[in-house]
Design an enzyme around this catalytic site. Structure first.
Site, mmCIF file in Angstrom:
data_model
loop_
_atom_site.group_PDB
_atom_site.id
_atom_site.type_symbol
_atom_site.label_atom_id
_atom_site.label_comp_id
_atom_site.label_asym_id
_atom_site.label_seq_id
_atom_site.Cartn_x
_atom_site.Cartn_y
_atom_site.Cartn_z
ATOM 1 N N ARG A 238 -22.027 -8.575 8.476
ATOM 2 C CA ARG A 238 -22.009 -9.944 8.975
ATOM 3 C C ARG A 238 -21.121 -9.982 10.206
ATOM 4 O O ARG A 238 -20.144 -9.226 10.288
ATOM 5 C CB ARG A 238 -21.369 -10.903 7.950
ATOM 6 C CG ARG A 238 -22.286 -11.468 6.909
ATOM 7 C CD ARG A 238 -23.260 -12.499 7.499
ATOM 8 N NE ARG A 238 -24.132 -13.050 6.483
ATOM 9 C CZ ARG A 238 -25.276 -12.501 6.081
ATOM 10 N NH1 ARG A 238 -25.701 -11.372 6.616
ATOM 11 N NH2 ARG A 238 -26.010 -13.080 5.159
ATOM 12 N N GLU A 267 -23.073 -15.622 16.065
ATOM 13 C CA GLU A 267 -24.477 -15.444 16.465
ATOM 14 C C GLU A 267 -25.230 -16.769 16.312
ATOM 15 O O GLU A 267 -24.870 -17.575 15.448
ATOM 16 C CB GLU A 267 -25.125 -14.320 15.626
ATOM 17 C CG GLU A 267 -25.263 -14.636 14.160
ATOM 18 C CD GLU A 267 -25.765 -13.438 13.351
ATOM 19 O OE1 GLU A 267 -25.224 -12.340 13.475
ATOM 20 O OE2 GLU A 267 -26.723 -13.660 12.582
ATOM 21 N N HIS A 285 -30.145 -9.571 14.324
ATOM 22 C CA HIS A 285 -30.076 -9.809 12.867
ATOM 23 C C HIS A 285 -31.444 -9.608 12.208
ATOM 24 O O HIS A 285 -32.004 -10.522 11.593
ATOM 25 C CB HIS A 285 -29.533 -11.224 12.586
ATOM 26 C CG HIS A 285 -28.904 -11.354 11.240
ATOM 27 N ND1 HIS A 285 -27.820 -12.158 10.977
ATOM 28 C CD2 HIS A 285 -29.201 -10.754 10.056
ATOM 29 C CE1 HIS A 285 -27.488 -12.075 9.699
ATOM 30 N NE2 HIS A 285 -28.322 -11.220 9.114
HETATM 31 C C1 GLV Z 1 -29.158 -10.955 5.821
HETATM 32 O O1 GLV Z 1 -28.272 -10.854 6.599
HETATM 33 C C2 GLV Z 1 -28.965 -11.127 4.415
HETATM 34 O O2 GLV Z 1 -27.834 -11.365 3.983
HETATM 35 O O3 GLV Z 1 -29.946 -11.030 3.683
#
Ligand code: GLV
Length: 331
Positions: A238, A267, A285
């Protein structure tokens, strides 16, 4: 009358159809950005929400939503949810573990290989028309085969990343809040070390730990200074786990060989320093973004919502509740 739910973002049509069998569905197929006020307004009177990792659902929001009974994230990470507040309010929270593990681990390796072997950097150079002739020292990278892989955070995705390292003849070291049972360590061929040792020994460091106040800037200037200048760093976890400003600085000064980042602090904004340096691979992401996996995540989020609102084959038993302790006393 069917309960009402909100799906905060655009989603596969067949998932909406499935939800519509059980609920009055307020959807957002136009994918309009809902700010906090719009989210609150759309959630008024809703029994459940199929949320996205960018939807912040906290105490202040749920305080004014007495009808809300289930918050189902389409993501494995759930730092966007204030789970203690949801639990205190008797609201079930769910996420989408397992279905994305292998796809996300595949992508971790894609970022790692791209960073170590300068794949995107050299492609940009080629596309810019700069390739006039070959030379022996063009885009020299660092090797994966036979190197030492470090993994910070050894949950399901960390273990899937470690399993893939066998094909590269790597030594795998990991650090985690708690050490894995010996049989699990053996099955993924990884050895537990302290965080400082991990930083100092890793030729390639993969970050897959969940974000929380405790993991904020787990990799900052001090940690980067402990790493080898020839090392690479991949953040699959993250934004906020890495101090992006400190990382940009380390990359610019070649105190780190390269990085691969799929997640960013704040982000979709990306730290301008990262956009300026060539030795970083940047992706928006998308680690879990294969067609099959995104469908599985959406379906699991829908199954969770249906079950959490006492409908469907698993009525009352959502497959992946984050706060199962709330189930006997939920709203
Ligand atoms: C994506 O970042 C998730 O947590 O599934």
């Amino acid at each position: 009358m069917k309960p009402s739910i909100l799906v905060t973002r655009a989603i596969f049509a067949d998932v909406l159809e499935r939800l519509a069998q059980y609920f009055e569905v307020d959807h957002n197929q136009a994918d309009v950005q809902l700010d906090a006020a719009a989210l609150k307004a759309r959630l008024a009177g809703k029994a459940g929400v199929l949320a996205n990792a960018a939807d912040r659902i906290d105490q202040e929001l749920v305080r004014d939503l007495p009808a809300l009974r289930a918050v189902c994230n389409m993501a494995v990470g759930y730092n966007n949810l204030d789970v203690p507040a949801l639990t205190a309010a008797g609201i079930v929270a769910t996420n989408t573990p397992d279905v994305l593990t292998e796809t996300t681990a595949d992508f971790g390796w894609a970022l790692l290989m791209a960073a170590a072997r300068r794949v995107t950097e050299s492609e940009h150079w080629l596309r810019a028309g700069k390739w006039q002739r070959w030379s022996y020292d063009m885009f020299l990278g660092v090797d994966l085969y036979g190197s030492t892989l470090g993994i910070l955070g050894m949950g399901r995705i960390g273990q899937a990343l470690a399993r893939r390292a066998a094909g590269f003849g790597m030594t795998v070291l990991y650090h985690n809040r708690s050490r894995l049972p010996q049989e699990v360590e053996q099955s993924v061929n990884a050895s537990y070390v302290g965080k400082d040792e991990l930083l100092a020994r890793a030729d390639h460091l993969l970050l897959v730990l969940p974000y929380s106040a405790a993991s904020h800037h787990a990799i900052g200037a001090a940690e980067l200074a402990r790493m080898k200048p020839s090392a690479t760093l991949v953040n699959l976890a993250r934004g906020g786990v890495v101090d992006d400003a400190a990382l940009a600085e380390a990359l610019r000064e070649h105190r780190l060989f390269a990085a691969g980042l799929d997640v960013f602090e704040g982000e979709p904004a990306v730290h301008p320093g990262l956009l300026e340096v060539p030795n970083v691979v940047l992706t928006p992401h998308i680690a879990s973004a294969s067609e099959r996996t995104r469908r599985a995540m959406a379906m699991l989020a829908a199954d969770n919502l249906i079950a959490a609102l006492d409908a469907g084959p698993d009525a009352g038993r959502p497959p992946s509740a984050i706060n199962p302790e709330v189930l006997p006393r939920r709203r």
